[in-house]
Design an enzyme around this catalytic site. Sequence first.
Site, PDB file in Angstrom:
ATOM      1  N   HIS A  20      11.251 -16.048  64.703  1.00  0.00           N
ATOM      2  CA  HIS A  20      12.717 -15.952  64.811  1.00  0.00           C
ATOM      3  C   HIS A  20      13.406 -17.316  64.818  1.00  0.00           C
ATOM      4  O   HIS A  20      14.413 -17.506  65.521  1.00  0.00           O
ATOM      5  CB  HIS A  20      13.094 -15.148  66.072  1.00  0.00           C
ATOM      6  N   CYS A  21      12.850 -18.248  64.055  1.00  0.00           N
ATOM      7  CA  CYS A  21      13.396 -19.625  63.987  1.00  0.00           C
ATOM      8  C   CYS A  21      13.493 -20.255  65.371  1.00  0.00           C
ATOM      9  O   CYS A  21      14.342 -21.138  65.595  1.00  0.00           O
ATOM     10  CB  CYS A  21      14.780 -19.671  63.322  1.00  0.00           C
ATOM     11  N   ALA A  22      12.690 -19.776  66.297  1.00  0.00           N
ATOM     12  CA  ALA A  22      12.820 -20.268  67.674  1.00  0.00           C
ATOM     13  C   ALA A  22      11.443 -20.533  68.283  1.00  0.00           C
ATOM     14  O   ALA A  22      11.066 -19.899  69.273  1.00  0.00           O
ATOM     15  CB  ALA A  22      13.610 -19.259  68.506  1.00  0.00           C
TER      16      ALA A  22
END
Lengths: 81, 387
Positions: B345-347
């Site tokens: 999640h791009c995290a």
Amino acid sequence: MIEVAPFIVYGFATTHDALVGERTLLAADITHMTIPTPKSLGALCGIALRVPEASAHDAELALTAARCGWTVRVQMQDRVL
Amino acid sequence: MREAGSVEDISYFDHAATSWPKPQVVVDAVVHALTDAGGNPGRSAHAIALAASRLILESRTDVASLLGVPNARDIAFVPGCTAGLNLALKGLLKPGDRVVVGSTEHNAVARPLHALAAAGVRVDVVQADSAGRIDPYDIERAVAEAPTRAVVCQHASNVLGAIQPVGDFADIAHEAGAYLIVDGAQGAGHLKLNLAALGADAYVASGHKGLLGPQGVGVLYLAPGVDAVELMQGGGGSSSEDPVQPTARPDRYEAGTPNTPGIAGLGAAARLLSAEGDAIRATERRLTRMLHEALLEIPGLRVLGPPPAEERVPVVSVVHERVDGDRIAFELDSRYRIAVRAGLHCAPWAHATAGTSGSGAVRFGIGYGVTEEDVERAIRAMREVCA
Ligand SMILES: Cc1ncc(COP(=O)(O)O)c(C=O)c1O
């Protein structure tokens, strides 16, 4: 001879301010036109407000109350064709 | 109820990535902007350009009103949350500065900070607990350790759902003479906001997530007097003779032709949220809790983030002890027509905080238009996929 009534043009720093001004004059029912900023007004946004001289006082009260400061105020006349 | 334009049989749970389907008023506003107001705003004074300029004024005013911003000039429309965060971070920080940042940040913060660190900004990370919650005391301690230019944190985690006490962070930052820069990508729309009261010096949001607007537009709020240096210079239709970028807001931060259809759509969404936001948020909270509690009952499934009794934004991420996340997402999509997002999640920071860097997670993002039937369908599907 054609009578040409003078008018006041208000120039603004940003389009946002000019259109808040337009909205303010509309709400206050003050006759005005939204016009391309005359070159002679200097470095401003592309939109200016034109108000008949007789309405200028009311326009300025309304704009000031709306905290919509104009940057330049110039008296002008239409050219006679 | 589904809005026009949706694909009827999909249960869409990817609202944390982008909201869909968009409310019909948003679609209509985009079409109206393209059809009836297609001039270049701020550039000309003819009717069609003025119509575009007026749409932008209206959207700016309505977005400001939704977000509790008294002066709409303090709202700049930017291409997205990532663009706005880059502007806030790079416009306020310079080599030699120090920032204190939370440990669950999205790459939209982590990567600009990585680049700034290479340019000489000191970046100190404050660890959240494994549910993503940051104790204000830990921020206070970190800020006291050395002179600090800014505290940077997200309003809510896009993976864990945890909501940060950003009002407390603002007080701590200001006490130390630092800015508070907030990534509001998952906060705006899902949380009721009053930015003037919140105290953030910069608050940045995606227009297309909880704010329900189209993609390609974001919101950058800079508190009055916060002098972020613009990242781009260029035309804006004002002060054209001047070689330097105007300093008046919002023009300073809006060089180049804006995304007028997107901004018009966002304005329509803001009006919808001003009128119906409380009800929309109440539904989101109820459905999130319903899903959360049901997923907790599935054997082998770990639900990330705070427990159901605690407030969270409408995001529920899960990890199964045997079935890989990408497998779950694929089966939900292909067998059940349920849209979720697997992976990091791009995290990666948030996953490291939760201890899920290796596995990633499957994220259910709830939002406008998700129904109780959708949630029941997701719960049934998850029971089968995880069996
Ligand atoms: C917490 C968070 N910050 C920033 C972003 C970036 O938003 P955008 O892709 O709209 O620029 C996202 C998007 O997923 C996010 O979830």
